[in-house]
Motif scaffolding. Structure first.
Motif, PDB file in Angstrom:
ATOM      1  N   ALA A   1       0.831  -1.208   0.000  1.00 51.56           N
ATOM      2  CA  ALA A   1       0.000   0.000   0.000  1.00 51.56           C
ATOM      3  C   ALA A   1       0.866   1.259   0.000  1.00 51.56           C
ATOM      4  N   VAL A   2       1.961   1.235   0.738  1.00 51.75           N
ATOM      5  CA  VAL A   2       2.867   2.390   0.750  1.00 51.75           C
ATOM      6  C   VAL A   2       3.500   2.572  -0.624  1.00 51.75           C
ATOM      7  N   LYS A   3       3.970   1.469  -1.217  1.00 50.02           N
ATOM      8  CA  LYS A   3       4.590   1.547  -2.535  1.00 50.02           C
ATOM      9  C   LYS A   3       3.620   2.103  -3.567  1.00 50.02           C
ATOM     10  N   ALA A   4       2.348   1.730  -3.447  1.00 48.73           N
ATOM     11  CA  ALA A   4       1.337   2.172  -4.414  1.00 48.73           C
ATOM     12  C   ALA A   4       0.849   3.588  -4.141  1.00 48.73           C
ATOM     13  N   GLY A   5       1.299   4.195  -3.034  1.00 48.76           N
ATOM     14  CA  GLY A   5       0.863   5.536  -2.700  1.00 48.76           C
ATOM     15  C   GLY A   5      -0.519   5.601  -2.088  1.00 48.76           C
ATOM     16  N   VAL A   6      -1.036   4.454  -1.641  1.00 50.28           N
ATOM     17  CA  VAL A   6      -2.364   4.415  -1.032  1.00 50.28           C
ATOM     18  C   VAL A   6      -2.350   5.057   0.345  1.00 50.28           C
ATOM     19  N   VAL A   7      -1.227   4.942   1.049  1.00 50.14           N
ATOM     20  CA  VAL A   7      -1.111   5.467   2.403  1.00 50.14           C
ATOM     21  C   VAL A   7       0.220   6.194   2.524  1.00 50.14           C
ATOM     22  N   SER A   8       0.246   7.240   3.340  1.00 53.93           N
ATOM     23  CA  SER A   8       1.473   8.015   3.530  1.00 53.93           C
ATOM     24  C   SER A   8       2.468   7.244   4.390  1.00 53.93           C
ATOM     25  N   ILE A   9       3.711   7.679   4.338  1.00 55.29           N
ATOM     26  CA  ILE A   9       4.755   7.060   5.160  1.00 55.29           C
ATOM     27  C   ILE A   9       4.417   7.218   6.635  1.00 55.29           C
ATOM     28  N   ASN A  10       3.950   8.411   7.030  1.00 53.72           N
ATOM     29  CA  ASN A  10       3.612   8.660   8.437  1.00 53.72           C
ATOM     30  C   ASN A  10       2.543   7.706   8.924  1.00 53.72           C
ATOM     31  N   ALA A  11       1.457   7.591   8.158  1.00 50.04           N
ATOM     32  CA  ALA A  11       0.360   6.728   8.566  1.00 50.04           C
ATOM     33  C   ALA A  11       0.777   5.271   8.557  1.00 50.04           C
ATOM     34  N   ALA A  12       1.543   4.873   7.553  1.00 55.47           N
ATOM     35  CA  ALA A  12       1.975   3.472   7.461  1.00 55.47           C
ATOM     36  C   ALA A  12       2.858   3.095   8.644  1.00 55.47           C
ATOM     37  N   ALA A  13       3.723   4.016   9.089  1.00 54.45           N
ATOM     38  CA  ALA A  13       4.592   3.725  10.227  1.00 54.45           C
ATOM     39  C   ALA A  13       3.770   3.506  11.490  1.00 54.45           C
ATOM     40  N   ALA A  14       2.682   4.252  11.635  1.00 61.13           N
ATOM     41  CA  ALA A  14       1.805   4.050  12.789  1.00 61.13           C
ATOM     42  C   ALA A  14       1.086   2.714  12.699  1.00 61.13           C
ATOM     43  N   VAL A  15       0.555   2.387  11.521  1.00 57.55           N
ATOM     44  CA  VAL A  15      -0.161   1.121  11.337  1.00 57.55           C
ATOM     45  C   VAL A  15       0.779  -0.066  11.512  1.00 57.55           C
ATOM     46  N   ALA A  16       2.056   0.123  11.193  1.00 58.52           N
ATOM     47  CA  ALA A  16       3.032  -0.973  11.289  1.00 58.52           C
ATOM     48  C   ALA A  16       3.237  -1.457  12.716  1.00 58.52           C
ATOM     49  N   THR A  17       2.796  -0.682  13.700  1.00 60.46           N
ATOM     50  CA  THR A  17       2.924  -1.117  15.096  1.00 60.46           C
ATOM     51  C   THR A  17       1.824  -2.098  15.492  1.00 60.46           C
ATOM     52  N   LEU A  18       0.815  -2.254  14.652  1.00 56.48           N
ATOM     53  CA  LEU A  18      -0.284  -3.176  14.933  1.00 56.48           C
ATOM     54  C   LEU A  18       0.109  -4.607  14.577  1.00 56.48           C
ATOM     55  N   PRO A  19      -0.610  -5.601  15.086  1.00 60.16           N
ATOM     56  CA  PRO A  19      -0.360  -6.984  14.663  1.00 60.16           C
ATOM     57  C   PRO A  19      -0.514  -7.131  13.152  1.00 60.16           C
ATOM     58  N   ALA A  20       0.203  -8.079  12.571  1.00 63.08           N
ATOM     59  CA  ALA A  20       0.210  -8.245  11.118  1.00 63.08           C
ATOM     60  C   ALA A  20      -1.190  -8.455  10.552  1.00 63.08           C
ATOM     61  N   GLU A  21      -2.034  -9.192  11.300  1.00 62.09           N
ATOM     62  CA  GLU A  21      -3.383  -9.446  10.800  1.00 62.09           C
ATOM     63  C   GLU A  21      -4.182  -8.149  10.692  1.00 62.09           C
ATOM     64  N   GLU A  22      -4.025  -7.263  11.673  1.00 56.48           N
ATOM     65  CA  GLU A  22      -4.749  -5.993  11.634  1.00 56.48           C
ATOM     66  C   GLU A  22      -4.213  -5.093  10.518  1.00 56.48           C
ATOM     67  N   GLN A  23      -2.903  -5.136  10.289  1.00 53.96           N
ATOM     68  CA  GLN A  23      -2.327  -4.369   9.187  1.00 53.96           C
ATOM     69  C   GLN A  23      -2.908  -4.827   7.857  1.00 53.96           C
ATOM     70  N   ALA A  24      -2.939  -6.151   7.660  1.00 56.10           N
ATOM     71  CA  ALA A  24      -3.442  -6.706   6.403  1.00 56.10           C
ATOM     72  C   ALA A  24      -4.901  -6.347   6.193  1.00 56.10           C
ATOM     73  N   ALA A  25      -5.687  -6.413   7.270  1.00 52.95           N
ATOM     74  CA  ALA A  25      -7.114  -6.098   7.165  1.00 52.95           C
ATOM     75  C   ALA A  25      -7.318  -4.629   6.808  1.00 52.95           C
ATOM     76  N   ALA A  26      -6.538  -3.750   7.424  1.00 57.92           N
ATOM     77  CA  ALA A  26      -6.663  -2.321   7.134  1.00 57.92           C
ATOM     78  C   ALA A  26      -6.255  -2.027   5.692  1.00 57.92           C
ATOM     79  N   ALA A  27      -5.177  -2.667   5.232  1.00 53.25           N
ATOM     80  CA  ALA A  27      -4.728  -2.456   3.851  1.00 53.25           C
ATOM     81  C   ALA A  27      -5.769  -2.957   2.854  1.00 53.25           C
ATOM     82  N   ALA A  28      -6.401  -4.080   3.177  1.00 53.90           N
ATOM     83  CA  ALA A  28      -7.420  -4.632   2.282  1.00 53.90           C
ATOM     84  C   ALA A  28      -8.645  -3.733   2.211  1.00 53.90           C
ATOM     85  N   ALA A  29      -8.921  -3.017   3.293  1.00 53.12           N
ATOM     86  CA  ALA A  29     -10.101  -2.152   3.338  1.00 53.12           C
ATOM     87  C   ALA A  29      -9.895  -0.845   2.579  1.00 53.12           C
ATOM     88  N   GLY A  30      -8.640  -0.490   2.307  1.00 51.38           N
ATOM     89  CA  GLY A  30      -8.393   0.700   1.501  1.00 51.38           C
ATOM     90  C   GLY A  30      -7.809   1.879   2.251  1.00 51.38           C
TER      91      GLY A  30
END
Length: 288
Positions: A182-211
């Motif tokens: 999602a970061v590579k595609a420009g869907v989410v900013s670096i700042n937001a992605a760094a915050a989401v990266a602190t979540l469990p992998a399953e929650e990260q994947a679910a958030a990325a899938a939701a858009g």
């Protein structure tokens, strides 16, 4: 001469988007292949897209050898430097390349130190390859300016701020594959992605899938939870817990403090980056 396409080298740098590839193809069809393809022996190092387009349309092209390549590491470092100088890369892509360069340089320095200490024997340097599977050579000396041991040096190499480097490192280390995509595609900013990266992998994947919107909301929830996190309770005195030592409690308190400090540092870095972006936008607006 038959040109060999090494798939590992072809995939080493982020591929062009379909739109970028179409634009390059139109340019070559209109003006020809102006830039020479870079080779290491018969292995194609730079120009995979141009080579494919020329082959598709039967167009002529030129090649050039780079005599400084002694190993695949030399090729990788050269490719990274070439792409770091291009404006088309995103901040995240430049940060990833700079981190990759730091890793190669660190490994090379470690090997050289081992050779100098006599721990391992120095490898013999082979000639330029005539096939894809080229043997590794002794690394060439590294100039002082190639040192990327500090985040400041790394940031300069990638034309980023130190805070951006911190965030990109976090995404690289903790980000789920879906979040990184999602970061590579420009869907989410670096700042937001760094915050989401602190979540469990399953929650990260679910958030990325939701858009994009869900990723923003997930990042917001992470930041809010950090602000509301209670301060760690002080460790009780040893005489308040008869028969027990206060060492485990003290260690838990120190760990909690360290975690809190790390969270605050990451949050401060994100806020500084947001402030810098706002200032840049304001400056651009005033200048226009």
């Amino acid at each position: 001469m038959d040109i060999v396409v090494n798939e590992e080298l072809k995939a080493y740098i982020e591929p062009l988007t379909p739109e970028e590839h179409d634009a390059l193809e139109r340019s070559i069809l209109a003006e020809g292949c102006r830039d020479a393809l870079v080779l290491w022996g018969d292995v194609l190092v730079d120009g995979h897209n141009r080579y494919g387009i020329c082959q598709k349309h039967g167009l002529p092209f030129q090649t050039v050898q780079n005599p400084r390549f002694k190993s695949m590491e030399d090729v990788h470092l050269w490719m990274i430097d070439q792409h770091l100088g291009r404006r088309s890369l995103s901040d995240y892509q430049r940060g990833v390349l700079a981190l990759r360069k730091r890793e190669i340089v660190a490994e090379r320095r470690a090997r050289r130190a081992a050779v100098e200490s006599g721990a391992v024997a120095a490898p013999e340097a082979p000639a330029a390859p005539e096939v894809v599977a080229a043997p590794e050579a002794a690394p060439a000396p590294l100039p002082p300016q190639d040192s990327l041991e500090t985040r400041e040096a790394l940031a300069r190499a990638a034309r980023l701020s130190s805070s951006q480097v911190v965030l990109i490192e976090k995404i690289q280390k903790q980000g789920a594959p879906e979040l990184v995509a999602a970061v590579k595609a420009g869907v989410v900013s670096i700042n937001a992605a760094a915050a989401v990266a602190t979540l469990p992998a399953e929650e990260q994947a679910a958030a990325a899938a939701a858009g994009a919107e869900e990723l923003k909301q997930a990042a917001k929830r992470v930041r809010e939870s950090r602000r509301k996190a209670p301060a760690p309770s002080p460790a009780p005195a040893a005489d308040e817990t008869p028969g027990r030592t206060d060492e485990p409690v003290a260690e838990a308190s120190v760990t909690a403090l360290q975690q809190r400090i790390a969270a605050l540092e990451a949050e401060n870095a994100a806020l500084r980056e947001e402030l810098a972006a706002l200032r840049a936008a304001q400056t651009s607006s005033l200048s226009s």
